[in-house]
Design a protein around this motif. Structure first.
Motif, short mmCIF file in Angstrom:
data_model
loop_
_atom_site.label_atom_id
_atom_site.label_comp_id
_atom_site.label_asym_id
_atom_site.label_seq_id
_atom_site.Cartn_x
_atom_site.Cartn_y
_atom_site.Cartn_z
N ASP A 53 37.88 37.07 40.36
CA ASP A 53 38.19 37.13 39.39
C ASP A 53 37.43 36.73 38.11
O ASP A 53 36.12 36.44 38.44
CB ASP A 53 39.51 35.24 39.12
N THR A 54 38.09 36.30 36.55
CA THR A 54 37.00 35.63 36.00
C THR A 54 36.73 34.04 36.64
O THR A 54 37.39 33.06 36.60
CB THR A 54 38.02 36.29 34.29
N ALA A 55 35.36 34.00 36.08
CA ALA A 55 35.09 32.42 36.66
C ALA A 55 35.92 31.49 35.34
O ALA A 55 34.68 30.86 34.69
CB ALA A 55 34.16 32.29 36.71
N HIS A 72 41.84 44.55 43.07
CA HIS A 72 41.42 43.14 42.64
C HIS A 72 40.85 42.47 41.37
O HIS A 72 41.37 41.83 40.28
CB HIS A 72 40.60 42.86 44.00
N MET A 73 40.04 43.95 40.90
CA MET A 73 39.92 44.14 39.65
C MET A 73 40.66 44.31 38.28
O MET A 73 40.57 43.11 37.19
CB MET A 73 38.57 44.63 39.21
N GLN A 74 41.62 44.82 38.46
CA GLN A 74 43.07 44.53 37.41
C GLN A 74 43.13 43.62 37.31
O GLN A 74 43.76 43.36 35.98
CB GLN A 74 43.19 46.64 38.39
N ASP A 75 43.30 42.41 37.94
CA ASP A 75 44.41 41.42 37.59
C ASP A 75 43.26 40.56 37.93
O ASP A 75 43.27 40.01 38.98
CB ASP A 75 44.55 41.21 38.48
N PRO A 76 41.83 40.14 36.11
CA PRO A 76 41.58 38.90 36.81
C PRO A 76 41.61 37.70 36.55
O PRO A 76 40.97 36.30 35.74
CB PRO A 76 40.75 39.55 35.39
N PHE A 77 42.91 37.05 36.15
CA PHE A 77 43.72 36.16 36.60
C PHE A 77 44.46 36.01 37.46
O PHE A 77 45.97 35.02 37.99
CB PHE A 77 44.24 36.13 34.70
N GLU A 78 43.94 36.42 38.87
CA GLU A 78 44.81 35.67 40.12
C GLU A 78 44.17 34.93 40.61
O GLU A 78 44.64 34.90 42.41
CB GLU A 78 45.37 37.35 41.28
#
Length: 296
Positions: free
Chosen positions: A261-263, A250-256
């Motif tokens: 995710d990154t907020a 989950h952390m490896q894709d921060p725009f999913e």
């Protein structure tokens, strides 16, 4: 972005299928050992121990790489916050007086750009909320482009060039504003690079296969223990491995568009508030409050 500890049900739903496979594997292995004890050789405990150490090393590497991608994404959006504020401050201080409407137009378009970029990175509607900040003709012009956020930056550049042509900016001030636009475009490109660079799917597949191999060998090594103790022990240990692996994935894709995710939406809302306050706008929405254990 996670704000507090997620619920047990959320965590369990992420690994329930893997745990079901572990349960089936452990039951099958226990059945085979029970009925074919004379045929199946004893499994030394050192073999699953060695496999477990290998899994730990692989998980450690994947967690480190995933966190690096997630942290880079957060730093990119931190730069976007800084440059968005700087753009408005530069417009207010470098453009000649009497251009308040033009400055407001560009500032509101910058708010729209932040929301549009977040939506675009999540592969959602990039025109979401744009009608709150920019006129319909600009939305229509931006929608002609495949990359809507880039089209909005092009509108920025056009308006700033017009200020220069109308002698509302000198050459030095024009260069300063242009450098801010370049940094915003650079941040967008970095985020798109993370989005388009896929973490090798085979890595996760091989890691899962090794975990299942660990379950099989560990179950064989514990053949002298009753199933009522052996199976819960296998499930508990494998749960730790699968949860760490799922966290890294989950952390490896921060725009999913996930809780990890990154907020981006919350960051865009902060930028909106900051810019409106710089402009002295009376209509400022109250701070966003999370409705769950994460903030989008």
């Amino acid at each position: 972005m996670l704000l507090k500890r997620p619920s047990i049900s959320y965590i369990f739903n992420k690994v329930k299928h893997d745990l079901l496979f572990v349960l089936v594997i452990s039951l099958v292995v226990h059945y085979l050992i029970y009925y074919f004890r004379d045929v199946i050789p004893n499994m030394p405990l050192t073999i699953p121990t060695s496999i477990g150490m290998a899994i730990s090393i692989l998980l450690s590497f994947k967690l480190n790489q995933s966190y690096d991608r997630w942290w880079e994404a957060r730093k990119i959006w931190g730069s976007i916050v800084n440059d968005s504020r700087s753009l408005v401050l530069q417009l207010q201080n470098l453009v000649e007086k009497g251009n308040d409407e033009q400055i407001k137009r560009i500032a509101f378009r910058q708010i729209a750009w932040c929301y549009s970029l977040g939506q675009s990175l999540r592969r959602l509607d990039p025109t979401w909320k744009l009608n709150e900040f920019i006129p319909e003709e600009e939305i229509a012009e931006a929608m002609k482009h495949q990359n809507v956020p880039l089209a909005l930056l092009a509108l920025h550049a056009r308006d700033i060039r017009k200020l220069r042509d109308d002698d509302q900016l000198d050459a030095y001030r024009h260069i300063q504003l242009d450098s801010t636009l370049v940094r915003l475009c650079d941040s967008m490109g970095k985020a798109e690079r993370i989005k388009s660079t896929v973490f090798p799917a085979t890595y996760r597949l091989f890691l899962h296969l090794i975990i299942y191999l660990f379950v099989i060998t560990f179950s064989m090594a514990l053949q002298d223990i009753e199933a009522i103790f052996e199976i819960p022990l296998l499930i508990t240990i494998s749960t730790c491995f699968f949860l760490l692996e799922k966290t890294a994935t989950h952390m490896q894709d921060p725009f999913e568009n996930r809780p990890t995710d990154t907020a981006m939406t919350a960051i865009a809302f902060t930028i909106e508030t900051n810019i409106k306050q710089l402009l002295g706008e009376p209509d400022i929405s109250p701070p966003q409050k999370p409705t769950s254990f994460y903030l989008m």
